[in-house]
Design a protein around this motif. Structure first.
Motif, short mmCIF file in Angstrom:
data_model
loop_
_atom_site.label_atom_id
_atom_site.label_comp_id
_atom_site.label_asym_id
_atom_site.label_seq_id
_atom_site.Cartn_x
_atom_site.Cartn_y
_atom_site.Cartn_z
N GLY A 256 0.80 -1.21 0.00
CA GLY A 256 0.00 0.00 0.00
C GLY A 256 0.84 1.27 0.00
N GLY A 257 0.39 2.27 -0.77
CA GLY A 257 1.06 3.56 -0.79
C GLY A 257 2.20 3.68 -1.78
N TRP A 258 2.66 2.55 -2.31
CA TRP A 258 3.74 2.56 -3.30
C TRP A 258 3.13 2.39 -4.69
CZ3 TRP A 258 9.32 1.78 -2.32
CH2 TRP A 258 9.65 1.88 -0.96
N SER A 259 3.83 2.83 -5.72
CA SER A 259 3.35 2.64 -7.09
C SER A 259 4.52 2.80 -8.05
CB SER A 259 2.23 3.62 -7.43
OG SER A 259 2.67 4.96 -7.28
N VAL A 260 4.27 2.41 -9.29
CA VAL A 260 5.28 2.50 -10.35
C VAL A 260 4.78 3.47 -11.41
CG1 VAL A 260 6.50 1.23 -12.16
CG2 VAL A 260 6.13 0.16 -9.92
N GLN B 193 7.07 6.05 -3.38
CA GLN B 193 6.75 5.58 -2.04
C GLN B 193 5.97 6.66 -1.31
OE1 GLN B 193 11.24 6.49 -0.47
NE2 GLN B 193 9.95 5.30 0.87
N PRO B 194 5.30 6.30 -0.21
CA PRO B 194 4.54 7.31 0.53
C PRO B 194 5.45 8.40 1.07
CG PRO B 194 3.95 5.07 1.22
CD PRO B 194 5.16 4.95 0.36
N GLY B 195 4.96 9.63 1.04
CA GLY B 195 5.71 10.75 1.58
C GLY B 195 5.64 10.78 3.10
N ALA B 196 6.47 11.60 3.71
CA ALA B 196 6.52 11.70 5.17
C ALA B 196 5.25 12.35 5.70
CB ALA B 196 7.75 12.51 5.60
N GLU B 197 4.79 11.88 6.83
CA GLU B 197 3.67 12.46 7.56
C GLU B 197 2.43 12.61 6.69
OE1 GLU B 197 5.03 16.08 9.23
OE2 GLU B 197 6.51 15.14 10.55
N GLY B 198 2.15 11.56 5.92
CA GLY B 198 0.93 11.55 5.14
C GLY B 198 0.95 12.42 3.91
N GLY B 199 2.12 12.91 3.51
CA GLY B 199 2.21 13.74 2.31
C GLY B 199 2.07 12.91 1.05
N TRP C 148 11.19 6.92 -4.67
CA TRP C 148 12.15 6.04 -4.01
C TRP C 148 13.30 5.76 -4.97
CZ3 TRP C 148 13.03 0.58 -5.06
CH2 TRP C 148 13.87 -0.03 -4.13
N TRP C 149 12.96 5.51 -6.23
CA TRP C 149 13.93 5.42 -7.32
C TRP C 149 13.39 6.26 -8.47
CZ3 TRP C 149 12.91 3.79 -12.29
CH2 TRP C 149 14.03 3.72 -13.14
N GLN C 150 14.27 7.02 -9.10
CA GLN C 150 13.86 7.84 -10.24
C GLN C 150 14.93 7.79 -11.30
OE1 GLN C 150 12.22 11.69 -9.29
NE2 GLN C 150 13.02 12.61 -11.16
#
Length: 270
Positions: A175-179, A191-197, A202-204
């Protein structure tokens, strides 16, 4: 015949109501297009079609996609990536073969290694699944640590990746991750940002990674990508997908493989 075009609220906010309405009535929408995700033809009069706005630092490009591939959305990319997307949309970007590594991925935050990514197809349960195999170029230390250890897999497990003991089993959705696949090319793993952002990279890719037609066809069918990760030296650059699968099997047997499934960016998780 009414056009089957979707302009999301976030795209409308970027391009303005006037331009959005012109698209919906067909004034500025194309009669046909190559889907920015799967790169196969689409027709907004017969196919449910999404408007996808790529926004860089200085410019923005509006593209179109099958609604079954990705929903209408705004995709923030670097100016370099945006130019690469434009080249891909106009057909000027060559595709590479299966198993091609991503060129020059970004530095891992807090470390000196970079993450290498290889694309390939993995056969599970008689079905081909699009996969990305991630392997750093050097050991990954935990942020704030000055020890010589490799914490790459423990850090990923803490994020929700699952250790793999049998590569014939389908990894669970994270959950919260995507491609992010845009203009038929791989741009980032989010990946999910900090504090619900919002999501962060994660890789670019510094330069978008071309994938094969077979990989795009598989991801269009499954709408998700399998991510396998292993410590440095566990997989290596394999020239064929059967050799890549063998390397994954060996890494799993040695307890050096974790995995997760991720949806395409912008699609809802299961």
């Amino acid at each position: 015949m009414p056009r089957m075009l979707d302009v999301s609220d976030e795209v409308r906010a970027e391009i303005g109501d006037e331009e959005a309405d012109r698209l919906l009535v067909g004034d500025d929408a194309p009669r046909s297009y190559d889907c920015t995700s799967c790169r196969t033809p689409g027709d907004p009069e017969n196919d449910r079609t999404s408007t996808v706005l790529f926004v860089g630092e200085e410019t923005a490009v509006l593209a179109f996609a099958h609604a079954t591939c990705i929903p209408s959305q705004v995709v923030s990319v670097s100016e370099e990536q945006l130019q690469g997307a434009v080249r891909s949309i106009t057909g000027d970007s060559p595709a590479s073969g299966a198993g091609a590594p991503a060129p020059a991925p970004q530095n891992v935050p807090g470390g000196q290694a970079v993450l290498g990514i290889t694309s390939g197809l993995v056969l599970i349960g008689g079905e081909l699944h699009p996969a990305l195999v991630v392997e750093p170029t050097a050991p990954i230390a935990r942020p704030g640590s000055d020890g010589p250890g490799d914490d790459f897999l423990p850090l990923l497990i803490e994020q929700g990746f699952i250790p793999v003991t049998d590569t014939s089993e389908l990894p669970t959705l994270l959950g919260g991750w995507s491609v992010l696949l845009a203009a038929g090319q791989l741009h980032a793993v989010l990946q999910p940002g900090a504090e619900g952002g919002g999501q962060v990279a994660w890789w670019q890719a510094h330069q978008a990674l071309s994938v094969t037609d077979g990989w795009r066809t598989a991801v269009q069918k499954t709408q998700r990508v399998l991510i396998y990760a292993a410590p440095v030296g566990s997989i290596g650059q394999q020239p064929r997908e059967d050799l890549l699968r063998d390397a994954l099997d060996k890494a799993a047997a040695a307890g050096k493989l974790v995995a997760a499934a991720m949806p395409l960016a912008g699609t809802p998780g299961a």
